[in-house]
Motif scaffolding. Structure first.
Motif, PDB file in Angstrom:
ATOM      1  N   ALA A  49       0.945  -0.810   0.204  1.00  0.00           N
ATOM      2  CA  ALA A  49       0.064   0.084   0.327  1.00  0.00           C
ATOM      3  C   ALA A  49       0.827   1.396   0.209  1.00  0.00           C
ATOM      4  CB  ALA A  49      -0.689   0.005   0.738  1.00  0.00           C
ATOM      5  N   ARG A  50      -0.052   2.402  -0.372  1.00  0.00           N
ATOM      6  CA  ARG A  50       1.199   3.584   0.158  1.00  0.00           C
ATOM      7  C   ARG A  50      -0.497   5.094   0.131  1.00  0.00           C
ATOM      8  NH1 ARG A  50       4.128   5.665  -5.754  1.00  0.00           N
ATOM      9  NH2 ARG A  50       4.637   7.210  -4.516  1.00  0.00           N
ATOM     10  N   VAL A  51       0.460   4.843   1.870  1.00  0.00           N
ATOM     11  CA  VAL A  51      -0.676   6.083   2.623  1.00  0.00           C
ATOM     12  C   VAL A  51      -0.854   6.750   2.728  1.00  0.00           C
ATOM     13  CG1 VAL A  51      -2.319   5.841   4.633  1.00  0.00           C
ATOM     14  CG2 VAL A  51      -0.991   3.464   4.173  1.00  0.00           C
ATOM     15  N   PRO A  52      -1.820   8.308   1.161  1.00  0.00           N
ATOM     16  CA  PRO A  52      -1.449   9.168   1.480  1.00  0.00           C
ATOM     17  C   PRO A  52      -2.177  10.319   2.316  1.00  0.00           C
ATOM     18  CG  PRO A  52      -3.292   7.992   0.337  1.00  0.00           C
ATOM     19  CD  PRO A  52      -2.849   7.543   1.136  1.00  0.00           C
ATOM     20  N   HIS A  53      -1.561   9.963   3.678  1.00  0.00           N
ATOM     21  CA  HIS A  53      -1.625  10.361   4.916  1.00  0.00           C
ATOM     22  C   HIS A  53      -2.362  12.185   4.604  1.00  0.00           C
ATOM     23  CE1 HIS A  53      -0.196   7.629   7.567  1.00  0.00           C
ATOM     24  NE2 HIS A  53       0.875   7.399   8.138  1.00  0.00           N
ATOM     25  N   VAL A  70       4.837   4.437   2.337  1.00  0.00           N
ATOM     26  CA  VAL A  70       5.061   2.997   1.887  1.00  0.00           C
ATOM     27  C   VAL A  70       5.190   2.160   2.806  1.00  0.00           C
ATOM     28  CG1 VAL A  70       6.415   2.361  -0.264  1.00  0.00           C
ATOM     29  CG2 VAL A  70       5.950   4.873  -0.132  1.00  0.00           C
ATOM     30  N   ILE A  71       4.122   0.796   2.407  1.00  0.00           N
ATOM     31  CA  ILE A  71       4.271  -0.409   2.414  1.00  0.00           C
ATOM     32  C   ILE A  71       4.308  -1.625   1.533  1.00  0.00           C
ATOM     33  CG2 ILE A  71       2.656  -2.343   4.374  1.00  0.00           C
ATOM     34  CD1 ILE A  71       0.830   0.038   4.816  1.00  0.00           C
ATOM     35  N   PHE A  72       5.765  -2.772   2.285  1.00  0.00           N
ATOM     36  CA  PHE A  72       5.431  -3.421   1.301  1.00  0.00           C
ATOM     37  C   PHE A  72       7.006  -4.484   2.133  1.00  0.00           C
ATOM     38  CE2 PHE A  72       9.630  -0.218   2.027  1.00  0.00           C
ATOM     39  CZ  PHE A  72      10.801  -0.805   2.851  1.00  0.00           C
ATOM     40  N   GLY A  73       6.947  -5.687   1.108  1.00  0.00           N
ATOM     41  CA  GLY A  73       7.413  -6.847   1.318  1.00  0.00           C
ATOM     42  C   GLY A  73       7.957  -7.952   0.778  1.00  0.00           C
ATOM     43  N   ASN A  74       8.934  -9.064   1.061  1.00  0.00           N
ATOM     44  CA  ASN A  74       8.936  -9.308   0.116  1.00  0.00           C
ATOM     45  C   ASN A  74       8.886 -10.675   1.284  1.00  0.00           C
ATOM     46  OD1 ASN A  74      10.507 -11.474  -0.620  1.00  0.00           O
ATOM     47  ND2 ASN A  74      11.914 -10.458  -1.894  1.00  0.00           N
ATOM     48  N   PRO A  75       8.902 -11.555   1.537  1.00  0.00           N
ATOM     49  CA  PRO A  75       8.303 -13.757   1.767  1.00  0.00           C
ATOM     50  C   PRO A  75       9.668 -14.126   1.965  1.00  0.00           C
ATOM     51  CG  PRO A  75       6.970 -13.424   0.093  1.00  0.00           C
ATOM     52  CD  PRO A  75       7.466 -12.329  -0.316  1.00  0.00           C
ATOM     53  N   LYS A  76      10.473 -13.992   0.958  1.00  0.00           N
ATOM     54  CA  LYS A  76      11.983 -14.179   1.511  1.00  0.00           C
ATOM     55  C   LYS A  76      12.632 -13.861   2.514  1.00  0.00           C
ATOM     56  CE  LYS A  76      12.822 -15.438  -3.292  1.00  0.00           C
ATOM     57  NZ  LYS A  76      14.248 -15.663  -3.836  1.00  0.00           N
ATOM     58  N   ALA A  77      12.564 -12.224   2.710  1.00  0.00           N
ATOM     59  CA  ALA A  77      12.940 -11.813   4.081  1.00  0.00           C
ATOM     60  C   ALA A  77      12.354 -11.842   5.327  1.00  0.00           C
ATOM     61  CB  ALA A  77      12.786 -10.184   3.894  1.00  0.00           C
ATOM     62  N   GLY A  78      10.984 -11.562   5.032  1.00  0.00           N
ATOM     63  CA  GLY A  78       9.770 -11.873   6.541  1.00  0.00           C
ATOM     64  C   GLY A  78       9.599 -12.677   6.958  1.00  0.00           C
ATOM     65  N   THR A  79       9.575 -14.426   5.599  1.00  0.00           N
ATOM     66  CA  THR A  79       9.135 -15.822   6.162  1.00  0.00           C
ATOM     67  C   THR A  79       9.842 -15.475   7.603  1.00  0.00           C
ATOM     68  OG1 THR A  79       7.615 -15.838   4.537  1.00  0.00           O
ATOM     69  CG2 THR A  79       8.849 -17.679   5.749  1.00  0.00           C
ATOM     70  N   PRO A  80      11.324 -15.751   7.110  1.00  0.00           N
ATOM     71  CA  PRO A  80      12.258 -16.041   8.439  1.00  0.00           C
ATOM     72  C   PRO A  80      12.036 -15.287   9.935  1.00  0.00           C
ATOM     73  CG  PRO A  80      13.492 -15.841   6.615  1.00  0.00           C
ATOM     74  CD  PRO A  80      12.276 -14.863   6.376  1.00  0.00           C
ATOM     75  N   VAL A  81      11.801 -14.405   9.229  1.00  0.00           N
ATOM     76  CA  VAL A  81      11.147 -13.580  11.262  1.00  0.00           C
ATOM     77  C   VAL A  81      10.134 -14.123  11.607  1.00  0.00           C
ATOM     78  CG1 VAL A  81      11.306 -11.161  12.025  1.00  0.00           C
ATOM     79  CG2 VAL A  81      12.641 -11.220  10.054  1.00  0.00           C
ATOM     80  N   MET A  82       9.724 -14.115  10.744  1.00  0.00           N
ATOM     81  CA  MET A  82       7.993 -14.465  11.190  1.00  0.00           C
ATOM     82  C   MET A  82       7.922 -16.018  11.794  1.00  0.00           C
ATOM     83  SD  MET A  82       5.022 -12.468   8.625  1.00  0.00           S
ATOM     84  CE  MET A  82       4.031 -13.301   9.701  1.00  0.00           C
ATOM     85  N   GLN A  83       9.165 -16.694  11.256  1.00  0.00           N
ATOM     86  CA  GLN A  83       9.011 -18.560  11.879  1.00  0.00           C
ATOM     87  C   GLN A  83      10.268 -18.470  12.749  1.00  0.00           C
ATOM     88  OE1 GLN A  83      11.903 -19.636   8.548  1.00  0.00           O
ATOM     89  NE2 GLN A  83       9.555 -21.035   7.440  1.00  0.00           N
ATOM     90  N   GLU A  84      10.675 -17.037  12.885  1.00  0.00           N
ATOM     91  CA  GLU A  84      11.437 -17.070  14.635  1.00  0.00           C
ATOM     92  C   GLU A  84      10.019 -16.773  15.844  1.00  0.00           C
ATOM     93  OE1 GLU A  84      15.361 -14.731  15.622  1.00  0.00           O
ATOM     94  OE2 GLU A  84      15.877 -15.227  12.695  1.00  0.00           O
ATOM     95  N   ASP A  85       9.590 -15.423  15.280  1.00  0.00           N
ATOM     96  CA  ASP A  85       8.336 -15.063  16.558  1.00  0.00           C
ATOM     97  C   ASP A  85       7.606 -14.416  15.097  1.00  0.00           C
ATOM     98  OD1 ASP A  85       6.628 -14.194  18.201  1.00  0.00           O
ATOM     99  OD2 ASP A  85       8.289 -13.898  19.558  1.00  0.00           O
ATOM    100  N   LEU A  86       6.310 -15.914  15.434  1.00  0.00           N
ATOM    101  CA  LEU A  86       4.602 -15.182  14.609  1.00  0.00           C
ATOM    102  C   LEU A  86       4.398 -13.365  14.913  1.00  0.00           C
ATOM    103  CD1 LEU A  86       3.569 -16.284  12.212  1.00  0.00           C
ATOM    104  CD2 LEU A  86       1.732 -17.237  13.975  1.00  0.00           C
ATOM    105  N   ARG A  87       4.634 -13.298  16.254  1.00  0.00           N
ATOM    106  CA  ARG A  87       3.749 -12.129  16.267  1.00  0.00           C
ATOM    107  C   ARG A  87       5.190 -10.351  15.297  1.00  0.00           C
ATOM    108  NH1 ARG A  87       5.803 -11.859  22.684  1.00  0.00           N
ATOM    109  NH2 ARG A  87       7.193 -12.444  21.710  1.00  0.00           N
TER     110      ARG A  87
END
Length: 145
Positions: A49-53, A70-87
């Motif tokens: 998303a792009r949030v126009p405040h 600007v909200i963005f992500g890549n599962p290759k980077a985010g998934t390992p983090v969430m595997q450590e802690d789903l929160r």
């Protein structure tokens, strides 16, 4: 008594006092946000998303300095983090605020250590380092001359 209060405050206020990374940009808010989006997409991330405040504030007859999230992500980077802690899903995908700053523009974001404070994520681990590297590289590209 005062020393004790200061010590308690210093020990308990860590995350609340955490500093954010802010980098000046020679470009307008819109151009900096566009450059951030292009850099993120070029690196394989998806724009969530792009949030126009500023526009949102104007829609309710209120004013804000120019700002876009600007909200963005890549599962290759985010998934390992969430595997450590789903929160970590509470703070992922990543967010960068592009905003007016004084007479210019800036980008602001939180480091992995701050994002994942209080979670079971190693701030010195590979997953957190990958997040910090991505944020650093993408914002550097956004603000480059």
């Amino acid at each position: 008594m005062i020393r004790t209060a200061i010590a308690v405050f210093a020990l308990t206020a860590g995350p609340a006092l955490a500093e954010m990374v802010t980098k000046p940009s020679p470009h307008s808010v819109a151009e900096t946000a566009d450059r951030l989006v292009a850099a993120a997409e070029g690196a394989g991330a998806s724009i969530v998303a792009r949030v126009p405040h500023t526009k949102a504030a104007a829609s309710v007859d209120m004013e804000l300095p120019e700002a876009e999230l600007v909200i963005f992500g890549n599962p290759k980077a985010g998934t390992p983090v969430m595997q450590e802690d789903l929160r970590a899903g509470l703070v992922l995908p990543l967010r960068v605020l592009v905003h007016a700053a004084g007479d210019g523009t800036a980008v602001t974001y939180q480091t992995a250590e701050d994002l994942f404070a209080g979670m079971d994520i190693d701030p010195a681990g590979e997953a957190a380092a990958r997040i910090d590297g991505a944020l650093g590289n993408l914002t550097d590209a956004a603000v480059a001359e």
